[in-house]
Scaffold this motif. Structure first.
Motif, PDB file in Angstrom:
ATOM      1  N   THR A 217      74.242   9.429  74.480  1.00 27.45           N
ATOM      2  CA  THR A 217      73.793  10.637  73.789  1.00 27.45           C
ATOM      3  C   THR A 217      72.697  10.320  72.775  1.00 27.45           C
ATOM      4  OG1 THR A 217      75.974  11.644  74.042  1.00 27.45           O
ATOM      5  CG2 THR A 217      74.532  12.576  72.357  1.00 27.45           C
ATOM      6  N   VAL A 218      72.904   9.257  71.982  1.00 32.20           N
ATOM      7  CA  VAL A 218      71.896   8.870  70.989  1.00 32.20           C
ATOM      8  C   VAL A 218      70.588   8.482  71.665  1.00 32.20           C
ATOM      9  CG1 VAL A 218      71.319   7.164  69.215  1.00 32.20           C
ATOM     10  CG2 VAL A 218      73.615   8.160  69.289  1.00 32.20           C
ATOM     11  N   LEU A 219      70.689   7.703  72.737  1.00 38.82           N
ATOM     12  CA  LEU A 219      69.494   7.279  73.463  1.00 38.82           C
ATOM     13  C   LEU A 219      68.782   8.474  74.093  1.00 38.82           C
ATOM     14  CD1 LEU A 219      67.767   4.909  74.495  1.00 38.82           C
ATOM     15  CD2 LEU A 219      69.285   4.773  76.485  1.00 38.82           C
ATOM     16  N   SER A 220      69.557   9.399  74.664  1.00 40.50           N
ATOM     17  CA  SER A 220      68.961  10.577  75.294  1.00 40.50           C
ATOM     18  C   SER A 220      68.294  11.474  74.257  1.00 40.50           C
ATOM     19  CB  SER A 220      70.040  11.367  76.049  1.00 40.50           C
ATOM     20  OG  SER A 220      70.614  10.598  77.086  1.00 40.50           O
ATOM     21  N   ALA A 221      68.963  11.666  73.104  1.00 44.36           N
ATOM     22  CA  ALA A 221      68.383  12.492  72.045  1.00 44.36           C
ATOM     23  C   ALA A 221      67.074  11.896  71.533  1.00 44.36           C
ATOM     24  CB  ALA A 221      69.383  12.653  70.901  1.00 44.36           C
ATOM     25  N   TRP A 222      67.052  10.577  71.411  1.00 42.66           N
ATOM     26  CA  TRP A 222      65.823   9.902  70.967  1.00 42.66           C
ATOM     27  C   TRP A 222      64.701  10.079  71.989  1.00 42.66           C
ATOM     28  CZ3 TRP A 222      63.457   5.708  73.462  1.00 42.66           C
ATOM     29  CH2 TRP A 222      62.372   5.155  72.780  1.00 42.66           C
ATOM     30  N   SER A 223      65.035  10.022  73.276  1.00 48.37           N
ATOM     31  CA  SER A 223      64.001  10.088  74.319  1.00 48.37           C
ATOM     32  C   SER A 223      63.343  11.454  74.409  1.00 48.37           C
ATOM     33  CB  SER A 223      64.599   9.706  75.676  1.00 48.37           C
ATOM     34  OG  SER A 223      65.507  10.701  76.134  1.00 48.37           O
ATOM     35  N   ILE A 224      64.050  12.511  74.001  1.00 50.92           N
ATOM     36  CA  ILE A 224      63.462  13.861  74.066  1.00 50.92           C
ATOM     37  C   ILE A 224      63.138  14.412  72.673  1.00 50.92           C
ATOM     38  CG2 ILE A 224      64.579  14.441  76.253  1.00 50.92           C
ATOM     39  CD1 ILE A 224      66.686  15.994  74.707  1.00 50.92           C
ATOM     40  N   ASP A 225      63.191  13.533  71.662  1.00 54.54           N
ATOM     41  CA  ASP A 225      62.870  13.924  70.277  1.00 54.54           C
ATOM     42  C   ASP A 225      63.758  15.058  69.782  1.00 54.54           C
ATOM     43  OD1 ASP A 225      60.790  12.048  70.048  1.00 54.54           O
ATOM     44  OD2 ASP A 225      59.393  13.414  71.027  1.00 54.54           O
ATOM     45  N   PHE A 226      65.030  14.978  70.142  1.00 52.76           N
ATOM     46  CA  PHE A 226      65.987  15.989  69.702  1.00 52.76           C
ATOM     47  C   PHE A 226      66.668  15.485  68.442  1.00 52.76           C
ATOM     48  CE2 PHE A 226      70.005  18.209  69.487  1.00 52.76           C
ATOM     49  CZ  PHE A 226      69.696  19.483  69.902  1.00 52.76           C
ATOM     50  N   ALA A 227      66.470  16.169  67.337  1.00 51.07           N
ATOM     51  CA  ALA A 227      67.042  15.760  66.062  1.00 51.07           C
ATOM     52  C   ALA A 227      67.465  16.988  65.277  1.00 51.07           C
ATOM     53  CB  ALA A 227      66.034  14.952  65.259  1.00 51.07           C
ATOM     54  N   PRO A 228      68.504  16.859  64.432  1.00 52.16           N
ATOM     55  CA  PRO A 228      68.924  18.008  63.621  1.00 52.16           C
ATOM     56  C   PRO A 228      67.789  18.600  62.800  1.00 52.16           C
ATOM     57  CG  PRO A 228      70.552  16.234  63.494  1.00 52.16           C
ATOM     58  CD  PRO A 228      69.382  15.691  64.246  1.00 52.16           C
ATOM     59  N   ALA A 229      66.877  17.737  62.324  1.00 50.88           N
ATOM     60  CA  ALA A 229      65.757  18.246  61.528  1.00 50.88           C
ATOM     61  C   ALA A 229      64.893  19.198  62.348  1.00 50.88           C
ATOM     62  CB  ALA A 229      64.917  17.081  61.013  1.00 50.88           C
ATOM     63  N   THR A 230      64.755  18.891  63.643  1.00 53.43           N
ATOM     64  CA  THR A 230      63.958  19.757  64.517  1.00 53.43           C
ATOM     65  C   THR A 230      64.558  21.159  64.591  1.00 53.43           C
ATOM     66  OG1 THR A 230      63.372  17.820  65.849  1.00 53.43           O
ATOM     67  CG2 THR A 230      62.987  19.980  66.828  1.00 53.43           C
ATOM     68  N   LEU A 231      65.892  21.224  64.710  1.00 55.68           N
ATOM     69  CA  LEU A 231      66.557  22.523  64.793  1.00 55.68           C
ATOM     70  C   LEU A 231      66.491  23.267  63.465  1.00 55.68           C
ATOM     71  CD1 LEU A 231      69.727  21.636  66.886  1.00 55.68           C
ATOM     72  CD2 LEU A 231      67.550  22.554  67.659  1.00 55.68           C
TER      73      LEU A 231
ATOM     74  N   GLU B 115      59.463  10.217  84.758  1.00 53.57           N
ATOM     75  CA  GLU B 115      59.631  10.681  83.383  1.00 53.57           C
ATOM     76  C   GLU B 115      60.347  12.029  83.344  1.00 53.57           C
ATOM     77  OE1 GLU B 115      55.801  10.779  81.601  1.00 53.57           O
ATOM     78  OE2 GLU B 115      55.475   8.611  81.768  1.00 53.57           O
ATOM     79  N   ALA B 116      59.988  12.925  84.258  1.00 55.47           N
ATOM     80  CA  ALA B 116      60.632  14.237  84.291  1.00 55.47           C
ATOM     81  C   ALA B 116      62.101  14.115  84.683  1.00 55.47           C
ATOM     82  CB  ALA B 116      59.899  15.154  85.269  1.00 55.47           C
ATOM     83  N   THR B 117      62.411  13.179  85.578  1.00 55.49           N
ATOM     84  CA  THR B 117      63.800  12.966  85.988  1.00 55.49           C
ATOM     85  C   THR B 117      64.635  12.457  84.825  1.00 55.49           C
ATOM     86  OG1 THR B 117      63.064  12.448  88.244  1.00 55.49           O
ATOM     87  CG2 THR B 117      65.289  11.787  87.632  1.00 55.49           C
ATOM     88  N   VAL B 118      64.102  11.484  84.103  1.00 50.04           N
ATOM     89  CA  VAL B 118      64.807  10.946  82.936  1.00 50.04           C
ATOM     90  C   VAL B 118      65.017  12.041  81.901  1.00 50.04           C
ATOM     91  CG1 VAL B 118      64.633   9.342  81.004  1.00 50.04           C
ATOM     92  CG2 VAL B 118      63.997   8.591  83.296  1.00 50.04           C
ATOM     93  N   GLN B 119      64.011  12.886  81.706  1.00 47.13           N
ATOM     94  CA  GLN B 119      64.123  13.978  80.746  1.00 47.13           C
ATOM     95  C   GLN B 119      65.201  14.965  81.159  1.00 47.13           C
ATOM     96  OE1 GLN B 119      61.037  17.332  80.025  1.00 47.13           O
ATOM     97  NE2 GLN B 119      60.476  15.752  78.538  1.00 47.13           N
ATOM     98  N   THR B 120      65.290  15.235  82.448  1.00 48.46           N
ATOM     99  CA  THR B 120      66.319  16.154  82.959  1.00 48.46           C
ATOM    100  C   THR B 120      67.717  15.625  82.663  1.00 48.46           C
ATOM    101  OG1 THR B 120      64.906  17.019  84.723  1.00 48.46           O
ATOM    102  CG2 THR B 120      67.282  17.167  85.064  1.00 48.46           C
TER     103      THR B 120
END
Length: 532
Positions: A38-52, A339-344
């Motif tokens: 989860t941490v690795l996936s969130a980092w790869s798509i720039d998903f962070a609480p600050a973003t939300l 890249e799109a597959t990894v993002q999915t």
């Protein structure tokens, strides 16, 4: 409801085995691996609480622009809502008709040959792995805009679920009646009809009703690709930035889906609760259900103006379009496809993790046997119904409008959908636990929290683990099509390739989607077999 396959088809992902405690040591290891992914996936798509947090203002601003909701043409919206419901019913009926013989071929105890079994299971797996929206896009390209592509897409994708669960129900039948019928010298067909079908019917009914409920949600978004239904009107409003009209349509969708869910619950309880003292009532209700189904099917053909022959003649044009995807072209997209597959996959991982964390408290409050009071129970159940009524693709459109294009919007949409779905499964699993340990804790003066952690969660944990893995499996499928509205993932490349008639590139993407979804399904199935 019961936790059996008969009453809750989703529970069949446990393979029909009785739930037991997870194997020692594996659950903490799985939790650690899931956290790392989860941490690795969130980092790869720039998903962070600050973003939300930074996007909350945009989300509230968008919601403010949607108010007050309005319906500019209630008559047209009402007609489209009825069409959407009839599409769901007709698509499910067609899938059931095709799934019954396929299930007999795919069940180990009724298949005529291992090779036939392998082929039947392969067909079921393919239909289940390919998203219904992808089928819809291809059928629209082959047959043109209209409701027929949507119905066929729903039917083909439904075969994946109905065929599997129908076959599982056949495999769980008692062999005794078959042996008794076979001893009279009848053939294979009579043996199946007289000895197997009566045992499997209750499970098939429960699965069918549940699938209609799913297909109603799915048919809502088929209009986004021109496959008919109310989704077309919603897309038109969103594309024109007429947000009050869009919210009005969403509320109509919510009302229809909520009503359908309540009807499905009532019908399921009525048909699947045996009347021991009145078997005639059981037969009468089932005949009545069949009559209603036939009536709705005929009404769907008439209202949707479907020529019954078109349900057979679609094969030729569709094969022509599907054939243009062979041989697949992997070279054109190159690294972009990877890249799109990894993002999915990352979108599916992060959304599932958020759904698991946030659904458990809601599910606990929505369980009738453990909730602190009636107000919390109804509030939690209302929230679950509200969230589940809005398809993820619609949520993705809203988040894209508020947060901008990209995987963060898709992750938020998928996470909210996961909360509603998982919370319902958590609540149902808690309501089905043995009340004995709860009474034991109460007898020694244990309070609500003590009861929760000592008697409730330990019993519900196996079902919660299985449901979470099932949700991950579903989210990977859903994340493959979020790109149609710019919410990240491989879906954007797929729909662009079809829109520009690069079918060989689309063929490569379809293969990648199938491999990813199938691999995730097998992985989650393997983990379930070790933990549940």
């Amino acid at each position: 409801m019961s936790s059996t396959v008969k009453d809750r088809p989703v529970a069949s992902h446990t393979g029909g085995r009785p739930a037991g405690p997870p194997r020692p040591g594996l659950l903490p290891l799985l939790a650690a691996a899931a956290l790392g992914c989860t941490v690795l996936s969130a980092w790869s798509i720039d998903f962070a609480p600050a973003t939300l947090l930074n996007g909350l203002d945009e989300i509230w601003a968008l919601l403010d622009r949607m108010l007050p909701p309005r319906l500019d043409d209630p008559g047209r919206i009402g007609v489209l809502a009825v069409e959407t419901l009839l599409m769901a019913v007709l698509g499910t009926v067609l899938a059931a008709i095709a799934s019954v013989p396929l299930a007999f071929l795919a069940a180990r105890n009724t298949t005529p040959h291992p090779a036939v079994y392998a082929v039947a299971r392969a067909i079921i797996t393919f239909c289940r792995a390919m998203p219904d929206l992808l089928f819809a896009v291809l059928f629209v390209r082959a047959l043109g805009i209209g409701v027929l592509p949507g119905i066929l897409a729903l039917a083909l994708h439904s075969i994946g679920m109905l065929g599997k669960l129908f076959a599982d129900a056949i495999e769980q039948t008692d062999p005794g009646p078959r042996e008794a019928v076979r001893s009279t010298g009848v053939g294979y067909l009579r043996e199946m009809v007289n000895a197997v079908v009566p045992q499997a019917i209750p499970s098939w009914i429960g699965t069918f009703i549940y699938r209609v409920d799913i297909n109603l949600r799915m048919s809502v978004v088929l209009g986004f690709v021109g496959a008919g239904g109310i989704g077309f009107a919603l897309q038109d409003a969103l594309r024109g930035l007429i947000y009050p009209r869009a919210l009005g349509i969403v509320l109509v969708i919510l009302a229809v889906i909520a009503a359908m869910e309540l009807v499905a619950i009532a019908v399921r309880r009525m048909l699947l609760t045996p009347a021991v003292s009145n078997p005639r009532r059981d037969r009468a209700m089932r005949f009545g259900f069949c009559g209603l189904l036939i009536g709705l099917t005929v009404a769907a053909l008439l209202v949707l103006k479907i020529n019954p022959l078109s349900l057979l003649t679609w094969v030729g044009p569709s094969i022509d379009v599907f054939a243009r995807m062979i041989p697949p072209n992997f070279a054109t997209l190159g690294g972009a496809l990877f890249e799109a597959t990894v993002q999915t996959v990352a979108i599916g991982v992060v959304a599932t993790a958020i759904g698991i964390v946030l659904s458990i408290p809601v599910g606990i409050l929505a369980a009738r046997n453990i909730t602190p009071n009636a107000a919390m129970y109804w509030a939690a159940r209302g929230w679950i119904l509200l969230v589940r009524a809005v398809p993820e693709l619609i949520l993705a459109v809203i988040f894209v409008a508020a947060l901008g294009l990209g995987p963060v919007a898709g992750t938020c949409a998928l996470a909210i959908g996961s909360i509603g779905f998982l919370a319902k499964l958590v609540a149902d699993s808690i309501e089905e636990i043995d009340p004995g340990p709860i009474e034991a804790v109460h007898s020694v003066g244990g309070g609500w929290w003590k009861t929760l952690f000592s008697a409730v969660i330990p019993q519900a944990m196996p079902a919660m683990v299985g449901s979470s893995l099932y949700m991950f499996d579903v989210n990977i499928r859903t994340s493959t099509i979020l790109g149609i509205v710019g919410a990240g993932g491989i879906g954007f490349l797929l729909f662009e390739s079809i829109r520009t008639l690069n079918f060989d590139v689309a063929g490569a993407i379809v293969i990648v989607i199938f491999v990813v979804v199938y691999a995730i399904e097998r992985l989650s199935g393997w983990i379930r077999s070790r933990l549940v």
